[in-house]
Design a protein around this motif. Structure first.
Motif, PDB file in Angstrom:
ATOM      1  N   VAL A 294      40.547 -10.866  44.578  1.00  4.14           N
ATOM      2  CA  VAL A 294      40.494  -9.580  43.885  1.00  4.14           C
ATOM      3  C   VAL A 294      39.448  -9.688  42.783  1.00  4.14           C
ATOM      4  CG1 VAL A 294      42.486 -10.222  42.423  1.00  4.14           C
ATOM      5  CG2 VAL A 294      41.807  -7.825  42.573  1.00  4.14           C
ATOM      6  N   ASN A 295      38.563  -8.702  42.721  1.00  3.27           N
ATOM      7  CA  ASN A 295      37.595  -8.627  41.627  1.00  3.27           C
ATOM      8  C   ASN A 295      38.305  -8.022  40.419  1.00  3.27           C
ATOM      9  OD1 ASN A 295      35.573  -9.640  43.209  1.00  3.27           O
ATOM     10  ND2 ASN A 295      34.681  -7.657  43.716  1.00  3.27           N
ATOM     11  N   LEU A 296      38.500  -8.828  39.378  1.00  2.00           N
ATOM     12  CA  LEU A 296      39.210  -8.348  38.191  1.00  2.00           C
ATOM     13  C   LEU A 296      38.291  -7.573  37.254  1.00  2.00           C
ATOM     14  CD1 LEU A 296      41.393 -11.516  37.437  1.00  2.00           C
ATOM     15  CD2 LEU A 296      42.178  -9.344  38.390  1.00  2.00           C
ATOM     16  N   PHE A 297      37.071  -8.122  37.018  1.00  2.00           N
ATOM     17  CA  PHE A 297      36.135  -7.416  36.139  1.00  2.00           C
ATOM     18  C   PHE A 297      34.707  -7.813  36.447  1.00  2.00           C
ATOM     19  CE2 PHE A 297      33.708  -6.858  32.141  1.00  2.00           C
ATOM     20  CZ  PHE A 297      33.819  -5.475  32.069  1.00  2.00           C
ATOM     21  N   ASN A 298      33.864  -6.786  36.595  1.00  2.00           N
ATOM     22  CA  ASN A 298      32.447  -6.993  36.857  1.00  2.00           C
ATOM     23  C   ASN A 298      31.686  -6.697  35.571  1.00  2.00           C
ATOM     24  OD1 ASN A 298      29.958  -7.278  38.021  1.00  2.00           O
ATOM     25  ND2 ASN A 298      30.424  -6.020  39.811  1.00  2.00           N
ATOM     26  N   GLY A 299      31.264  -7.756  34.867  1.00  2.00           N
ATOM     27  CA  GLY A 299      30.566  -7.587  33.595  1.00  2.00           C
ATOM     28  C   GLY A 299      29.060  -7.691  33.770  1.00  2.00           C
ATOM     29  N   LYS A 300      28.360  -7.768  32.648  1.00  2.00           N
ATOM     30  CA  LYS A 300      26.901  -7.882  32.684  1.00  2.00           C
ATOM     31  C   LYS A 300      26.528  -9.337  32.984  1.00  2.00           C
ATOM     32  CE  LYS A 300      22.777  -6.978  29.933  1.00  2.00           C
ATOM     33  NZ  LYS A 300      22.261  -6.779  28.572  1.00  2.00           N
ATOM     34  N   ILE A 304      34.463 -11.725  37.293  1.00  2.00           N
ATOM     35  CA  ILE A 304      35.708 -12.491  37.252  1.00  2.00           C
ATOM     36  C   ILE A 304      36.547 -12.130  38.474  1.00  2.00           C
ATOM     37  CG2 ILE A 304      37.769 -13.090  35.922  1.00  2.00           C
ATOM     38  CD1 ILE A 304      35.204 -13.803  34.413  1.00  2.00           C
ATOM     39  N   LYS A 305      36.989 -13.158  39.216  1.00  2.00           N
ATOM     40  CA  LYS A 305      37.805 -12.951  40.417  1.00  2.00           C
ATOM     41  C   LYS A 305      39.065 -13.791  40.331  1.00  2.00           C
ATOM     42  CE  LYS A 305      34.198 -12.359  43.906  1.00  2.00           C
ATOM     43  NZ  LYS A 305      33.818 -12.763  45.251  1.00  2.00           N
ATOM     44  N   GLU A 306      40.077 -13.385  41.096  1.00  2.00           N
ATOM     45  CA  GLU A 306      41.183 -14.296  41.381  1.00  2.00           C
ATOM     46  C   GLU A 306      41.170 -14.563  42.881  1.00  2.00           C
ATOM     47  OE1 GLU A 306      45.746 -15.012  40.163  1.00  2.00           O
ATOM     48  OE2 GLU A 306      45.392 -13.130  41.215  1.00  2.00           O
ATOM     49  N   LEU A 307      41.107 -15.844  43.252  1.00  2.00           N
ATOM     50  CA  LEU A 307      41.140 -16.245  44.656  1.00  2.00           C
ATOM     51  C   LEU A 307      42.565 -16.630  45.034  1.00  2.00           C
ATOM     52  CD1 LEU A 307      38.090 -18.719  44.702  1.00  2.00           C
ATOM     53  CD2 LEU A 307      38.042 -16.269  45.089  1.00  2.00           C
ATOM     54  N   TYR A 308      42.996 -16.191  46.206  1.00  3.52           N
ATOM     55  CA  TYR A 308      44.298 -16.590  46.751  1.00  3.52           C
ATOM     56  C   TYR A 308      44.018 -17.290  48.073  1.00  3.52           C
ATOM     57  CZ  TYR A 308      48.870 -16.159  49.051  1.00  3.52           C
ATOM     58  OH  TYR A 308      50.048 -16.431  49.709  1.00  3.52           O
ATOM     59  N   VAL A 369      47.383 -21.472  46.875  1.00  2.69           N
ATOM     60  CA  VAL A 369      46.522 -21.859  45.753  1.00  2.69           C
ATOM     61  C   VAL A 369      45.984 -20.587  45.104  1.00  2.69           C
ATOM     62  CG1 VAL A 369      44.189 -22.747  45.247  1.00  2.69           C
ATOM     63  CG2 VAL A 369      45.819 -24.177  46.497  1.00  2.69           C
ATOM     64  N   LYS A 370      45.989 -20.562  43.757  1.00  2.00           N
ATOM     65  CA  LYS A 370      45.364 -19.444  43.038  1.00  2.00           C
ATOM     66  C   LYS A 370      44.353 -20.013  42.054  1.00  2.00           C
ATOM     67  CE  LYS A 370      49.229 -16.208  43.315  1.00  2.00           C
ATOM     68  NZ  LYS A 370      50.228 -15.445  42.539  1.00  2.00           N
ATOM     69  N   ILE A 371      43.182 -19.400  42.034  1.00  2.00           N
ATOM     70  CA  ILE A 371      42.093 -19.845  41.158  1.00  2.00           C
ATOM     71  C   ILE A 371      41.471 -18.617  40.503  1.00  2.00           C
ATOM     72  CG2 ILE A 371      39.756 -20.854  41.127  1.00  2.00           C
ATOM     73  CD1 ILE A 371      40.668 -22.699  43.427  1.00  2.00           C
ATOM     74  N   ILE A 372      41.293 -18.679  39.172  1.00  2.00           N
ATOM     75  CA  ILE A 372      40.482 -17.654  38.497  1.00  2.00           C
ATOM     76  C   ILE A 372      39.052 -18.177  38.471  1.00  2.00           C
ATOM     77  CG2 ILE A 372      40.058 -16.358  36.366  1.00  2.00           C
ATOM     78  CD1 ILE A 372      42.670 -15.470  37.426  1.00  2.00           C
ATOM     79  N   GLU A 373      38.141 -17.343  38.956  1.00  3.28           N
ATOM     80  CA  GLU A 373      36.741 -17.760  39.098  1.00  3.28           C
ATOM     81  C   GLU A 373      35.836 -16.856  38.269  1.00  3.28           C
ATOM     82  OE1 GLU A 373      34.823 -18.612  43.138  1.00  3.28           O
ATOM     83  OE2 GLU A 373      34.068 -16.597  42.704  1.00  3.28           O
TER      84      GLU A 373
END
Length: 396
Positions: A294-300, A304-308, A369-373
């Protein structure tokens, strides 16, 4: 007498963008309709505070004014540094402006700190106001959550600070925490006359030149333009080295509240992990043979994503031409390939994937597995994936 908040807003934020020629200063980064400076300005609207003073430089003047307007702060003063001289001259120069009485309590805040439980923070400030004298200094310690090597620490005897330790290695940080050491937040609380007395005693060069820079400053539309000739003669030193390591009368205000300077992508990933419900949108969920993201936030220039990664899920062995990645494991035990290394990670561990590095995530276990990327780079699209091996037949 109300407390005058002084916001130090001159930092460049180069730690987040080490190789970028042009980068965003951390205090102005949009993290999702909010910035760190914006949060700081909201914090000083509390009834215990007088109008804020912002210390910054010409490069950031426009952005500071935009923030003040957006947050409806009409009463303020800006002190403009003509050159970078670290925090000691910045702190002294703001204290020397003439509309601050000698016994005025001053609370020095960094523009790029994220503080939660603000009511507890402000309560601690108000509670200690009567303890301020003409020569003492109060500093704020945060109870450590992990033995981090990214922060400085201090040790105390009762409330007196006995020792500072600058960014120790993790093993040393563990020892410091076992002795009830606190993170040094870099926030200071003292009276105007205490600043002047301490600088006169320990840093006469900085005092003399900053005093001249303020006396000869031009003042227009709430902005003090410090005199460049005098200010550049002031020794470039941090407030910690210039004053804190020399004076004996330092007291600690110890806080057990969530605090971060968001000074690394690891900290930023953790912040999004804690607050992901605010950023989660069903339309931004994408399913893949190995699980989903899931794309959490698309900044400049960051995403930021969370991978499952489902049990037995394996991502392709891949690299990227335009982005580096920072991963923080939040759940499970992924097996990681990074170039020629192969290892297992655990929750709360972090890894940096440099631009061009060959890498893969595998989940051989029964738990997901969960990873914040955090992806950082000029192009942040799925098209920037070069696959070498893939168990789902996606290598052409």
């Amino acid at each position: 007498m109300k407390i005058r908040p002084v916001i130090l807003c001159g930092g460049a934020g180069t730690r987040l963008w080490p190789k970028a020629k042009k980068h965003q200063a951390k205090q102005f980064i949009d993290f999702g309709n909010w910035t760190l400076l914006g949060k700081t300005l909201e914090r000083v609207k509390a009834s215990i505070y007088d109008a804020p003073i912002i210390s910054t430089n010409a490069k950031y003047l426009k952005q500071v004014k935009q923030h003040l307007k957006k947050h409806k702060i009409r009463k303020f003063k800006i002190v403009l540094e003509p050159a970078k001289r670290n925090t000691a001259p910045a702190i002294l120069s703001t204290a020397l402006i003439k509309d601050i009485p000698n016994e005025q309590p001053l609370m020095f805040l960094a523009a790029d700190h994220l503080i939660e439980k603000v009511a507890l923070f402000n309560k601690a400030i108000k509670k200690n106001q009567k303890k301020l004298t003409h020569n003492n200094i109060f500093i704020f310690g945060i109870k450590p959550t992990i033995p981090s090597s990214e922060f400085g620490y201090f040790l105390t005897k009762n409330t007196k600070v006995t020792r500072f330790i600058e960014k120790p290695k993790a093993a040393k940080a563990k020892q410091i925490i076992s002795k009830k050491g606190y993170w040094n937040s870099g926030m200071f609380y003292l009276r105007k006359d205490s600043i002047i007395d301490n600088f006169k005693k320990y840093q006469p060069n900085i005092y003399r030149n900053c005093n001249k820079a303020v006396t000869k400053a031009k003042y227009k539309s709430n902005v003090y333009y410090l005199n460049k000739q005098a200010f550049t003669k002031a020794t470039a030193k941090s407030f910690d080295y210039a004053i804190l390591e020399k004076t004996k009368d330092i007291n600690a205000i110890k806080l057990d509240i969530p605090w971060s300077d968001l000074g690394s992508w690891k900290e930023i990933c953790k912040m999004y992990g804690r607050n992901k419900r605010h950023y989660y949108k069903k339309k931004n969920v994408f399913h893949r043979p190995w699980g989903s993201y899931v794309n959490l936030f698309n900044g400049k220039e960051f995403l930021i994503k969370e991978l499952y990664v489902k049990p037995k899920g394996i991502l392709s062995l891949q690299k990227h031409h335009h982005r580096a990645e920072h991963w923080v494991v939040t759940h499970g035990k992924p097996k990681i390939t990074l170039n020629k290394k192969y290892f297992t990670m655990k929750p709360d561990e972090t890894i940096f994937i440099p631009l061009g590095a060959i890498h893969r995530i595998e989940n051989p276990y029964k738990k997901p597995v969960k990873i914040i990327e955090a992806q950082v780079g000029s192009i942040l699209k799925e098209t920037d994936i070069v696959r070498f091996q893939d168990v789902y037949g996606r290598v052409k």
